[in-house]
Scaffold this motif. Structure first.
Motif, PDB file in Angstrom:
ATOM      1  N   VAL A   1     -12.449  10.157  -3.123  1.00  0.00           N
ATOM      2  CA  VAL A   1     -12.356   9.533  -1.969  1.00  0.00           C
ATOM      3  C   VAL A   1     -10.735   8.553  -2.447  1.00  0.00           C
ATOM      4  N   LEU A   2      -9.615   9.344  -1.355  1.00  0.00           N
ATOM      5  CA  LEU A   2      -8.729   8.756  -0.951  1.00  0.00           C
ATOM      6  C   LEU A   2      -7.905   8.525   0.319  1.00  0.00           C
ATOM      7  N   THR A   3      -6.932   8.100  -0.137  1.00  0.00           N
ATOM      8  CA  THR A   3      -6.010   7.058   0.897  1.00  0.00           C
ATOM      9  C   THR A   3      -4.651   7.861   1.808  1.00  0.00           C
ATOM     10  N   SER A   4      -4.482   8.827   2.771  1.00  0.00           N
ATOM     11  CA  SER A   4      -3.451   8.980   2.671  1.00  0.00           C
ATOM     12  C   SER A   4      -2.788   8.409   3.869  1.00  0.00           C
TER      13      SER A   4
ATOM     14  N   GLY B   1      -4.008  -3.022   4.125  1.00  0.00           N
ATOM     15  CA  GLY B   1      -3.405  -2.042   3.523  1.00  0.00           C
ATOM     16  C   GLY B   1      -4.846  -0.768   3.150  1.00  0.00           C
ATOM     17  N   THR B   2      -4.518  -0.944   1.597  1.00  0.00           N
ATOM     18  CA  THR B   2      -5.313   0.103   1.173  1.00  0.00           C
ATOM     19  C   THR B   2      -5.540   0.309  -0.949  1.00  0.00           C
ATOM     20  N   ILE B   3      -6.552  -0.375  -1.285  1.00  0.00           N
ATOM     21  CA  ILE B   3      -6.465  -0.678  -3.126  1.00  0.00           C
ATOM     22  C   ILE B   3      -6.277   0.664  -4.072  1.00  0.00           C
ATOM     23  N   LEU B   4      -6.341   1.270  -3.042  1.00  0.00           N
ATOM     24  CA  LEU B   4      -5.929   2.819  -3.585  1.00  0.00           C
ATOM     25  C   LEU B   4      -4.687   3.631  -3.179  1.00  0.00           C
ATOM     26  N   LEU B   5      -4.029   3.017  -3.040  1.00  0.00           N
ATOM     27  CA  LEU B   5      -2.189   3.171  -2.403  1.00  0.00           C
ATOM     28  C   LEU B   5      -2.636   4.518  -1.651  1.00  0.00           C
ATOM     29  N   THR B   6      -0.977   4.120  -0.669  1.00  0.00           N
ATOM     30  CA  THR B   6      -0.828   5.644   0.142  1.00  0.00           C
ATOM     31  C   THR B   6       0.490   6.230  -0.693  1.00  0.00           C
ATOM     32  N   ALA B   7       0.760   7.568   0.045  1.00  0.00           N
ATOM     33  CA  ALA B   7       1.458   7.871  -0.479  1.00  0.00           C
ATOM     34  C   ALA B   7       1.856   9.491   0.366  1.00  0.00           C
ATOM     35  N   ARG B   8       3.600   9.422   0.495  1.00  0.00           N
ATOM     36  CA  ARG B   8       3.663  10.987   1.265  1.00  0.00           C
ATOM     37  C   ARG B   8       3.893  11.879  -0.122  1.00  0.00           C
ATOM     38  N   SER B   9       3.596  13.300  -0.236  1.00  0.00           N
ATOM     39  CA  SER B   9       2.832  13.983  -0.949  1.00  0.00           C
ATOM     40  C   SER B   9       4.433  15.537  -0.916  1.00  0.00           C
ATOM     41  N   HIS B  10       5.276  14.853  -1.179  1.00  0.00           N
ATOM     42  CA  HIS B  10       5.938  16.875  -0.811  1.00  0.00           C
ATOM     43  C   HIS B  10       5.227  18.064  -1.783  1.00  0.00           C
TER      44      HIS B  10
ATOM     45  N   SER C   1       0.482  -1.381   0.305  1.00  0.00           N
ATOM     46  CA  SER C   1       0.137  -0.172   0.316  1.00  0.00           C
ATOM     47  C   SER C   1       0.866   0.844  -0.163  1.00  0.00           C
ATOM     48  N   HIS C   2       1.870   1.112   0.462  1.00  0.00           N
ATOM     49  CA  HIS C   2       2.870   2.637   1.181  1.00  0.00           C
ATOM     50  C   HIS C   2       3.751   2.384  -0.163  1.00  0.00           C
ATOM     51  N   GLU C   3       3.593   1.376  -0.602  1.00  0.00           N
ATOM     52  CA  GLU C   3       5.301   0.597  -1.960  1.00  0.00           C
ATOM     53  C   GLU C   3       6.409   1.310  -1.368  1.00  0.00           C
ATOM     54  N   ARG C   4       6.665   0.611  -0.610  1.00  0.00           N
ATOM     55  CA  ARG C   4       8.337   1.173   0.505  1.00  0.00           C
ATOM     56  C   ARG C   4       8.991  -1.212   0.191  1.00  0.00           C
ATOM     57  N   ILE C   5      10.283  -0.779   1.234  1.00  0.00           N
ATOM     58  CA  ILE C   5      11.104  -1.544   1.163  1.00  0.00           C
ATOM     59  C   ILE C   5      11.134  -2.171   2.686  1.00  0.00           C
ATOM     60  N   PHE C   6      11.148  -3.233   3.153  1.00  0.00           N
ATOM     61  CA  PHE C   6      10.655  -3.465   4.082  1.00  0.00           C
ATOM     62  C   PHE C   6      11.947  -5.161   3.990  1.00  0.00           C
TER      63      PHE C   6
ATOM     64  N   ARG D   1      -5.663   7.608  -6.340  1.00  0.00           N
ATOM     65  CA  ARG D   1      -4.206   6.373  -6.422  1.00  0.00           C
ATOM     66  C   ARG D   1      -3.105   7.341  -5.480  1.00  0.00           C
ATOM     67  N   ARG D   2      -2.881   6.525  -4.190  1.00  0.00           N
ATOM     68  CA  ARG D   2      -1.409   7.064  -3.621  1.00  0.00           C
ATOM     69  C   ARG D   2      -1.505   9.267  -3.573  1.00  0.00           C
ATOM     70  N   GLY D   3      -2.986   8.724  -2.207  1.00  0.00           N
ATOM     71  CA  GLY D   3      -3.188  10.209  -1.879  1.00  0.00           C
ATOM     72  C   GLY D   3      -3.259  11.272  -2.595  1.00  0.00           C
ATOM     73  N   PHE D   4      -2.728  12.364  -2.067  1.00  0.00           N
ATOM     74  CA  PHE D   4      -2.112  13.812  -2.001  1.00  0.00           C
ATOM     75  C   PHE D   4      -1.927  13.935  -3.804  1.00  0.00           C
ATOM     76  N   SER D   5      -0.697  13.198  -3.460  1.00  0.00           N
ATOM     77  CA  SER D   5       0.674  12.842  -4.091  1.00  0.00           C
ATOM     78  C   SER D   5       0.045  12.359  -5.924  1.00  0.00           C
TER      79      SER D   5
END
Lengths: 336, 336, 336, 336
Positions: D21-24, D80-89, C175-180, D53-57
């Protein structure tokens, strides 16, 4: 140890270019892990995989598509089968099988991998006999009733699911001082029942391979109560004559004690596969592709004593796999 | 925040020296956590606890002993009840209850804590009415059918166990494109069924609180198939007329589709309690001791909106607790 | 099939009357199942069992008592060990062992069963060498690093626990596209890591048996990202030089990507044993008693290819058990 | 009871046609259940849903598509989340947000539902303030640290995962008589730690809301050993100064006893959501769509005392949610 990195050379003498794979019959946990291993082993050797949906029914209807490594990503932990499964009535007719064979030819398929139990292997066997399509079987059934492999894919997970239920019933049985009669799956075989009985510390187990008369049950339960065991767990394989209900009736009639029957049913087919099933499925999926690359046909790939073995498809249902005498003895002695 | 460390002052105006505790009726996960909380709260306030084994049956027979903080160590995670439970026929007679009251007097007990459901509370209620023993009830039943508390101890775990089964059946249902009709516990109430239906994403749910005619089922399933849903999960509360078997028969007759019935049964009573049950049990065990210290009697301790509340024992079975309309609506709308 | 009921005749030629059993070293799920099997097999053959608490430390201090069939009731499903375990410094001295031997003589013990790993077997080996006490080892360790058995008791459960963690991390990783980077137990061996890597569908695995340079990691991860895999699961055995932290540092430095390290630690030692561990423990507990009845001494009982085998204790640590090349190849190829 | 079937009339006065809708932020178990509820509630009222997808990003980049009821089938049980999540700068810049708002306008979206924690709500708040897009927040975070709801989606599952680890460590701790110091998640809040401490029967708990000096720890452990508790479970919230490592060091220094530190980490974010999280997510997903239909904006939907409540987004991070004093007292008293 660096040569660990170099797999046995598989030169693909059979010059396989494209293979088909299907799942058939009752689904079993680990089928997806097997599909994944087939796809990725094939990809590694530049072979394409055609996924057939809904088993022989889909093969007959031409419900097929190419599936690649990404299509099986994140599936190893999933129960069920992403290719779906179904019963096919048309497949029982020569015309039905001829249509399926034609579909495989149209897609340019060099061989078919069938993941399922003996009914599914029959379907594959006739396809090969009548139309010359090389067929390899992968044992995918919770029942563990196929000759030619120590274990079938799904068996370990089904045992764990049944065991979890037994542990829960023991909680309540021990608190309420009750007798539980639990029916587990396994079709005509007692493998699941026996393993669950030993692992669950059951007081008694009934399997079709030893259809002892029901009378003995009564005395066993009476002895158990006399020994100070206030609760009892009794495991019955679904293939035992009369099933759990029959055993329960006999106990109630003979002892006057109340019993509770629990028939676990289809929950034993579901759930995320345990590690042993995922690993077995991965090994057998790889072996099935290798078998076709090596020119083998009409065999089931299995694992015996840790080694991959190949058994003619018809032997998998003609020869019978015994239940473990050691487990049966353990089940008896340790329930003292 | 340091005053977090200082609990409300419980001055024990009732001058309690010794209390008894028992579990009665069907066991429920979290009963041990409640017993542990009773024992340790009492110990903290210099009160001794007498543990009664096998419920009212043991109270009648004098099967009692002092239990201390170490006796309940490492029990919070255990299913069942370390005090055992049983049905008592003698307790239904005035003589039986007189004998139990005499036993409590002999042990110098100032009050009795009963962990169980409405049947158990009846037992405690008559003891108090006839012999003046202060009785406090703790709601311990998976059915969640007691007025005076948002949830009963064991309910959350039973829901989780049933949900796990639904998830497993969905795996195999989705792969095999089947209709599963699953019967869950709950006696005359639909709480478990409703929660499991929403959490399991069931296509339909049948509860005793809304005994709608079975005819509607057929159309719902037909619509579901038409909408492209190849598999269906239908939850039936055991209290719904006809149960899962009745619903299944109606669907098969009306649609011609094959269904599979799964009756989960007593596995829903077992297993290690989930966190919510352990926390609820800890809170209510503490509250029961405080209630007696505060001079309360003849009430059940419950938790509503996060707060401890006290409800006269007879109201817990006389007043009815509605199922959640919000959940029922969710169950319908989200199964689109 | 009725002769299934009749176990091999064990005539007890060594005329064993009383045996002692202890658990030592790190605990492993399934130890209780082994203790239970020892006690009940012995009882079945009219042999008494002395349970020694806290391993060799308790043997030295004489912390022993007779345990019977009811003492092990309801323990087969419990993690940990009801006999407790400890490290003993005194046991490393000849005086300490002499005291232990004297305690065994005083209790009239004809032989000692040691459940543990190689350190524990050393302890037993010296006891037998110096004082003539017949000692039988049962392999109880999650690490699976003992020569003379395909699997050790606890291994399957530890794998399952680690796999469950990997599945959970995959959820969030995907979901977060991370490396574990996940470190699993196994001491100096890579068995757990390899099995978890295959079963968990890990992208890469690092084991001490193949200490390949860390540089390769970077390219692997870059390739993985290039192939469209947004998340990666990398399994590292605790015995791999640098562990998970070292691997993680190398990846972050080489790729500029952020990683998350997870060191699972001791949770891998706990939990209710899975079926495979309970069954293995039951078989080996039985076999240990039979070995002593047959006059064997100084050996470990193990299971290879489904059969009970006996290996001199010193060979269990002198000879090394290879990791499976087949699994290693699978881990590589299927992570495409 | 038939009116149960008729939901409150939602006349859609705001004339909503299409929502996004988004997940973040960090993912949490149950996010998929919330997405599913949003989609199906909307569909039921003829509203279309755009999944970002991937939140605000992804909102900034225009990574969006229409999702319907079938797209969320079989997702309620998935971590997890089927919409994916990410940090957005880029979202932290006015330009970034302007681009996102433009994308929403282009898709004809009438409102945005943000599933996440306070960071995510900040992102939504500024979007609404600057560009007038109606924003509704759904609390999705395991930390339970948002004002305006009794629980956040994911909290119950994270507690259960941590509790499972504690149960496993207790097995091995009790057998080996060890002190385990376990660090659980929760960011700056002690909610998870407190709940796990009560449910896990921990001997001690350290939370950021009560940063008591570490010295007291030593005496507590010494007392615990004196009371005959050979093993100890100590829970530390990640937000407590020094974390588990600091607490462990202090204990080792002060008592001379060996401790084991376990930092559970990201496994607490994964796994199939437990029933309570799925039901909460279903309720809040429905409520978020209704809120927009009713013309609400700039609020988070939450559940307090079983009722849906709406709290201005900025209050969710400005006001603080206290940990439960009752739980804290229970944690102390019941660990006697």
């Amino acid at each position: 140890m660096t040569d660990l990195l170099h797999p046995a050379d598989h030169a693909n003498p059979a010059a396989i270019k494209r293979l088909a794979v299907l799942t058939s019959g009752g689904d079993a946990p680990g089928m997806n892990a097997a599909i994944r291993a087939v796809v990725r082993t094939a990809t590694h050797h530049d072979i394409e995989i055609v996924g057939v949906r809904r088993g022989f029914s889909g093969l007959h209807r031409g419900d097929m598509r190419i599936i690649g490594p990404r299509d099986v990503a994140n599936t190893i932990q999933r129960g069920g089968t992403i290719l779906l499964t179904a019963r096919s009535h048309t497949w029982r007719t020569p015309e039905g099988r001829a249509k399926g064979a034609a579909n495989l030819r149209e897609w340019g398929v060099d061989g078919l991998i069938v993941i399922g139990g003996d009914g599914s292997f029959h379907g594959g066997y006739f396809l090969q006999e009548e139309h010359g399509v090389p067929v390899i079987g992968i044992p995918g059934t919770i029942d563990n009733d196929l000759y030619g492999t120590d274990h079938t894919i799904g068996y370990f997970t089904a045992v764990e699911t049944a065991l979890d239920a037994v542990d829960k019933l023991r909680d309540t049985g021990a608190s309420h001082e009750r007798i539980f009669v639990i029916e587990v799956m396994g079709r005509h075989a007692g493998h699941i029942a026996l393993e669950v009985a030993v692992a669950g510390g059951a007081e008694e187990v009934f399997i079709p391979e030893d259809p002892k008369p029901v009378d003995g049950v009564v005395q066993i339960v009476k002895d158990s109560v006399a020994k100070g065991k206030a609760s009892s767990i009794i495991i019955v394989a679904e293939g035992y004559p009369g099933g759990a209900t029959g055993v329960s009736d006999a106990i109630e009639k003979g002892t006057g004690l109340e019993t509770r029957v629990s028939i676990l049913g289809h929950i034993q087919r579901g759930g995320s596969p345990v590690s042993s099933d995922r690993v077995l499925a991965s090994r057998l999926g790889e072996a099935a592709v290798y078998a076709l690359m090596d020119g083998k046909k009409g065999v089931m790939v299995g694992r015996e004593n840790g080694q991959i073995v190949h058994t003619p498809l018809h032997e998998t249902w003609e020869k019978s796999k015994d239940v473990s005498r050691d487990l049966y003895r353990c089940a008896k002695m340790l329930s003292v």
